[in-house]
Motif scaffolding. Structure first.
Motif, short mmCIF file in Angstrom:
data_model
loop_
_atom_site.label_atom_id
_atom_site.label_comp_id
_atom_site.label_asym_id
_atom_site.label_seq_id
_atom_site.Cartn_x
_atom_site.Cartn_y
_atom_site.Cartn_z
N TRP A 114 -8.17 -7.16 5.16
CA TRP A 114 -7.75 -5.93 5.85
C TRP A 114 -6.24 -5.70 5.72
N SER A 115 -5.61 -6.41 4.80
CA SER A 115 -4.13 -6.41 4.75
C SER A 115 -3.54 -5.02 4.53
N ASP A 116 -4.29 -4.13 3.88
CA ASP A 116 -3.76 -2.78 3.64
C ASP A 116 -3.69 -1.96 4.93
N ARG A 117 -4.33 -2.46 6.01
CA ARG A 117 -4.32 -1.77 7.30
C ARG A 117 -3.36 -2.41 8.29
N ILE A 118 -2.68 -3.48 7.89
CA ILE A 118 -1.88 -4.28 8.84
C ILE A 118 -0.42 -4.35 8.40
N GLN A 119 0.47 -4.02 9.33
CA GLN A 119 1.90 -4.22 9.10
C GLN A 119 2.34 -5.35 10.02
N VAL A 120 2.97 -6.37 9.45
CA VAL A 120 3.30 -7.59 10.19
C VAL A 120 4.78 -7.62 10.54
#
Length: 296
Positions: A114-120
């Motif tokens: 889901w990394s394209d939906r998550i800003q860390v």
């Protein structure tokens, strides 16, 4: 909050969240979230909150909501107590990290699909702050001190949207964080409890009307609250639920307030009051008793 092993299902994600909480995050992002503001996850740890939200977003019927990003904040630094949690013991991460080590790579690995939906955001959220964009869902599991409470109120609360935003206090029914109850009591007229997640410490509040700036820019500390207001604040929080174990946890947090400020005799009086009311002796209460015995 801490995940309970008895809640583990085949789809349970490793984390300090129960199956019921993870289901709620997924349902919220799928069915309630509109996409008018950001989803902010304060204290995402290994990503059980973040992944559940991302799964829900992916299934949201609104293109605007589906294209949104989850903003995930954490220091991503392992602490000794993390290894002692029930969700960590006996799991694949037991003994994997030493205190002081970064677990950011582990978070990235778990959230990769889901990394394209998550800003860390890595680091102290009081220093990172927030850019001022509107926030529709604020998941708070990072209000672990007065300093963090003030930072979250100052930087994140002004961006909530009246009539559309929700905040979720993941430690509302946890013994250690009395500042959650004291600050929330001051802000109570601007929020309405809409959901208490079963088998968890999470309370969800709808943001009903705009908070005045002076309530958010004040720097809150224990001395701001008289004993009378402390009584009123905890009575208010306890009144939000009829569940006896949840009531005990909130009452335990009141005892903790007096332990934090060093008034052990008042803490003992409050502890005796809980016992005399016949509330169940929960883990929260045992933890508070242990803290009290250490501090006297």
């Amino acid at each position: 909050g801490e995940g309970s092993l008895f809640m583990v299902g085949s789809d349970w994600l490793l984390g300090m969240t129960t199956h019921a909480e993870q289901s709620y995050f997924e349902e919220y992002a799928r069915d309630i979230y509109l996409g008018t503001g950001a989803i902010v996850d304060l204290g995402c740890w290994l990503g059980s909150t973040t992944i559940a939200l991302a799964k829900g977003l992916a299934a949201n019927s609104s293109p605007q909501a589906r294209s949104s990003t989850i903003h995930a904040f954490d220091q991503f630094v392992w602490e000794a107590w993390m290894g002692e949690t029930s969700c960590c013991r006996g799991s694949e991460i037991e003994g994997k990290f030493k205190p002081g080590e970064s677990f950011l790579d582990e978070f990235h690995k778990r959230t990769a699909p889901w990394s394209d939906r998550i800003q860390v955001y890595t680091g102290d959220l009081c220093q990172i702050g927030w850019g001022g964009a509107p926030i529709e869902f604020l998941l708070i599991d990072a209000m672990k001190s007065w300093e963090l409470a003030n930072g979250i109120l100052r930087d994140f609360y002004p961006c909530l949207i009246p009539g559309k935003s929700y905040i979720l206090h993941q430690d509302f029914a946890h013994f250690y964080e009395p500042w959650i109850h004291l600050t929330h009591y001051r802000l109570r007229d601007y929020f309405r409890v809409v959901h208490i997640v079963p088998h968890s410490q999470s309370f969800v509040f709808e943001y009903v009307k705009k908070l005045p700036d002076e309530l958010l820019t004040a720097s809150y500390e224990p001395s701001f609250f008289s004993d009378e207001e402390v009584d009123l604040a905890f009575e208010y929080s306890i009144s939000l639920t009829s569940d006896r174990e949840t009531r005990t946890a909130i009452a335990a947090s009141k005892v903790m307030h007096f332990i934090h400020v060093g008034d052990t005799s008042k803490a003992r009086t409050e502890l005796d009051a809980i016992v005399s009311q016949g509330l169940p002796i929960t883990t929260d209460l045992q933890n508070v008793l242990a803290q009290l015995n250490q501090s006297t």
